[in-house]
Design an enzyme around this catalytic site. Structure first.
Site, PDB file in Angstrom:
ATOM      1  CE1 TYR A  48      39.502   3.393 -19.658  1.00 37.30           C
ATOM      2  CE2 TYR A  48      39.279   1.176 -18.777  1.00 37.30           C
ATOM      3  CZ  TYR A  48      39.365   2.542 -18.579  1.00 37.30           C
ATOM      4  OH  TYR A  48      39.316   3.056 -17.327  1.00 37.30           O
ATOM      5  CD  GLU A  50      43.100   5.711 -20.847  1.00 35.36           C
ATOM      6  OE1 GLU A  50      44.308   5.576 -21.074  1.00 35.36           O
ATOM      7  OE2 GLU A  50      42.602   5.569 -19.718  1.00 35.36           O
ATOM      8  CG  ASP A 194      28.693  26.717 -20.479  1.00 30.28           C
ATOM      9  OD1 ASP A 194      27.938  26.037 -21.197  1.00 30.28           O
ATOM     10  OD2 ASP A 194      29.037  26.381 -19.327  1.00 30.28           O
ATOM     11  CB  THR A 220      25.312  19.917 -21.617  1.00 37.94           C
ATOM     12  OG1 THR A 220      24.198  20.775 -21.850  1.00 37.94           O
ATOM     13  CG2 THR A 220      26.055  20.357 -20.374  1.00 37.94           C
ATOM     14  CE  LYS A 223      22.025  21.790 -18.725  1.00 36.85           C
ATOM     15  NZ  LYS A 223      23.471  21.612 -18.802  1.00 36.85           N
ATOM     16  NE  ARG A 229      22.805  13.698 -16.755  1.00 34.97           N
ATOM     17  CZ  ARG A 229      21.783  14.568 -16.654  1.00 34.97           C
ATOM     18  NH1 ARG A 229      20.595  14.261 -17.112  1.00 34.97           N
ATOM     19  NH2 ARG A 229      21.961  15.731 -16.080  1.00 34.97           N
TER      20      ARG A 229
HETATM   21  N1  DSN Z   1      22.510  21.693 -13.456  1.00 32.93           N
HETATM   22  C1  DSN Z   1      22.395  22.321 -14.740  1.00 32.93           C
HETATM   23  C2  DSN Z   1      21.125  23.080 -14.869  1.00 32.93           C
HETATM   24  O1  DSN Z   1      20.121  22.636 -14.332  1.00 32.93           O
HETATM   25  O2  DSN Z   1      21.082  24.110 -15.499  1.00 32.93           O
HETATM   26  C3  DSN Z   1      23.550  23.162 -15.055  1.00 32.93           C
HETATM   27  O3  DSN Z   1      24.716  22.433 -14.909  1.00 32.93           O
END
Ligand code: DSN
Length: 429
Positions: A48, A50, A194, A220, A223, A229
């Site tokens: 933990y 925080e 974003d 994110t 990707k 993730r």
């Molecule tokens: N679910 C994601 C995507 O596939 O683009 C976006 O959050």
């Protein structure tokens, strides 16, 4: 002694085979390196922590402080920015924290329409962002399939949002951040990008750079960036990110205090330190020449895939792509996205059904599928392989009712992908 959970372990082994044997074309997925997987599955999950490095609410954080500080410094170096919070558990959490830090409930926001390729958290009525804030949308032009900046400007002038949002989940074109910033400045709005999807390509200078122009950027890490993730919130350099017309030095620092508090305690509890460690590794890997070559190949593969599909008579929204993904419009072929996704899956080709702009169907049916090259490029597929991939897609879609022809494609896919084993995926050096 703890008994092994053979059921879950077997399911993980089965999923590994599915990933290994198939062609992964979901635009938001990728395959992490062994060291990122190891960090994600490490004992850091026990801790933990925080608060922020050096300012925790629990003891024993001196080592994880080093982990998080490294993640922050590497993310700052990778994107050449002044400030990063690496704690958001996901892209949606990063967006929730950003909105909480910057907006008041009821404030107007102007984002890219989910039905045209935008994201749920940019104001969709079914999401917190559309329930807490007054959301409005711009979309793509029906003819060009692109966002037209003058249309955005007209909407922004009429609606006077507090924050304008750019970025998408299923849009294959780049963003004109200079133009968007000029619109935001004209109406006194904040500009938020974003970059969850193209973050990896942006980090290598392969797409326009949002940081000098946008007040806030979220992403994110899993990707195109090819990390675990998770999410991050970032702000560019103070000197060229002057927060409206005030050009106030120190604004990034002042906003960062608000945003750190919006992440914790605003919207999250303890950070996922194992995931933060893996984010640090992802940023480290993304600063290698190996990753740069990868990102260039991702973009090239997408361009080649789009052209090969168009050569076979398929319609791609906006007639091509600038990034790692494309949106295939199947409306003229009289095949729904749902049916295409299911048939391709039978051939071990994984995609997702996707609404196309001005779709006449529902999100459960759709008239399109979204295809991306981030994952297959990690497996080692190059531009010439894209012609084969398109050949397989075409054969499935042309024989959508013919189980034996689809089975034949599956056998070919499985055999081909056996030359690119997942265990060989090594992102080091
Ligand atoms: N679910 C994601 C995507 O596939 O683009 C976006 O959050």
């Amino acid at each position: 002694m703890i008994k092994q959970d053979s059921i879950i372990l077997k399911l993980i082994a089965k999923e590994k085979i599915r990933q290994e044997e198939g062609l992964e074309l979901i635009a938001s997925e990728n395959f992490v390196s062994a060291q990122i997987a190891a960090a994600t599955g490490s004992i850091l999950t026990n801790k933990y922590a925080e608060g922020l490095p050096g300012k925790r609410y629990y003891g024993g954080c001196h080592i994880v402080d080093e982990v998080e500080s490294l993640a922050i410094e590497r993310a700052k170096a990778l994107f050449n920015v002044d400030w990063v919070n690496v704690q958001p558990h996901s892209g949606s959490q990063a967006n929730a924290a950003l909105m909480m830090g910057v907006l008041k409930p009821g404030d107007k926001i102007l984002g890219f329409n989910l039905a045209h390729g935008g994201h749920l958290t940019h104001g969709s009525p079914v999401n917190f962002s559309g329930k807490l804030y007054q959301s409005f949308f711009y979309g793509v032009n029906r003819e060009t399939g692109r966002v037209e900046w003058e249309e955005v400007a007209q909407k922004a002038r009429r609606l006077q949002p507090v924050m304008m949002i750019c970025g998408a989940s299923a849009y294959s074109r780049d963003w004109d951040y200079v133009r968007l910033r000029a619109i935001a400045d004209e109406i006194g709005a904040f500009l938020w990008a974003d970059i969850a999807h193209p973050a990896g390509l942006i980090s290598q200078g392969l797409l326009n750079n949002p940081f000098p122009h946008c007040h806030f950027v979220t992403t994110t890490t899993h990707k195109t960036l090819r990390g675990p993730r998770g999410g991050m919130i970032l702000m560019g350099k103070d000197f060229n990110n002057p927060f409206g017309k005030t050009n106030a030095k120190g604004m990034v620092q002042r906003m960062s205090t608000l945003l750190d508090a919006a992440v914790f305690p605003g919207t999250q509890g303890g950070p996922l330190v194992h995931s933060i460690a893996a984010k640090a590794i992802a940023c480290y890997e993304a600063m290698t020449s190996n990753y740069k070559a990868y990102a260039i190949q991702v973009q090239k593969n997408a361009t080649v895939m789009a052209q090969a599909l168009m050569d076979k008579g398929y319609k791609i929204i906006s007639d091509g792509t600038d990034n790692h993904l494309l949106l295939l419009d199947l409306s003229s072929k009289n095949i729904s996205g749902k049916k295409a996704e299911a048939a391709l899956q039978k051939a071990a080709i994984t995609t997702n059904k996707n609404l196309i702009p001005f779709d006449r169907t529902t999100p459960q049916i759709t008239s399109g599928i979204r295809l991306g090259t981030a994952a297959i490029t990690t497996r080692g597929l190059v531009a010439s392989d894209m012609l084969l991939v398109v050949e397989w897609i075409d054969r499935v879609l042309k024989n959508i009712e013919n189980e034996s022809k689809i089975k034949k494609v599956k056998e070919e896919v499985n055999k081909y992908m056996s030359h690119f084993p997942l265990t060989m995926v090594d992102h080091s050096n």
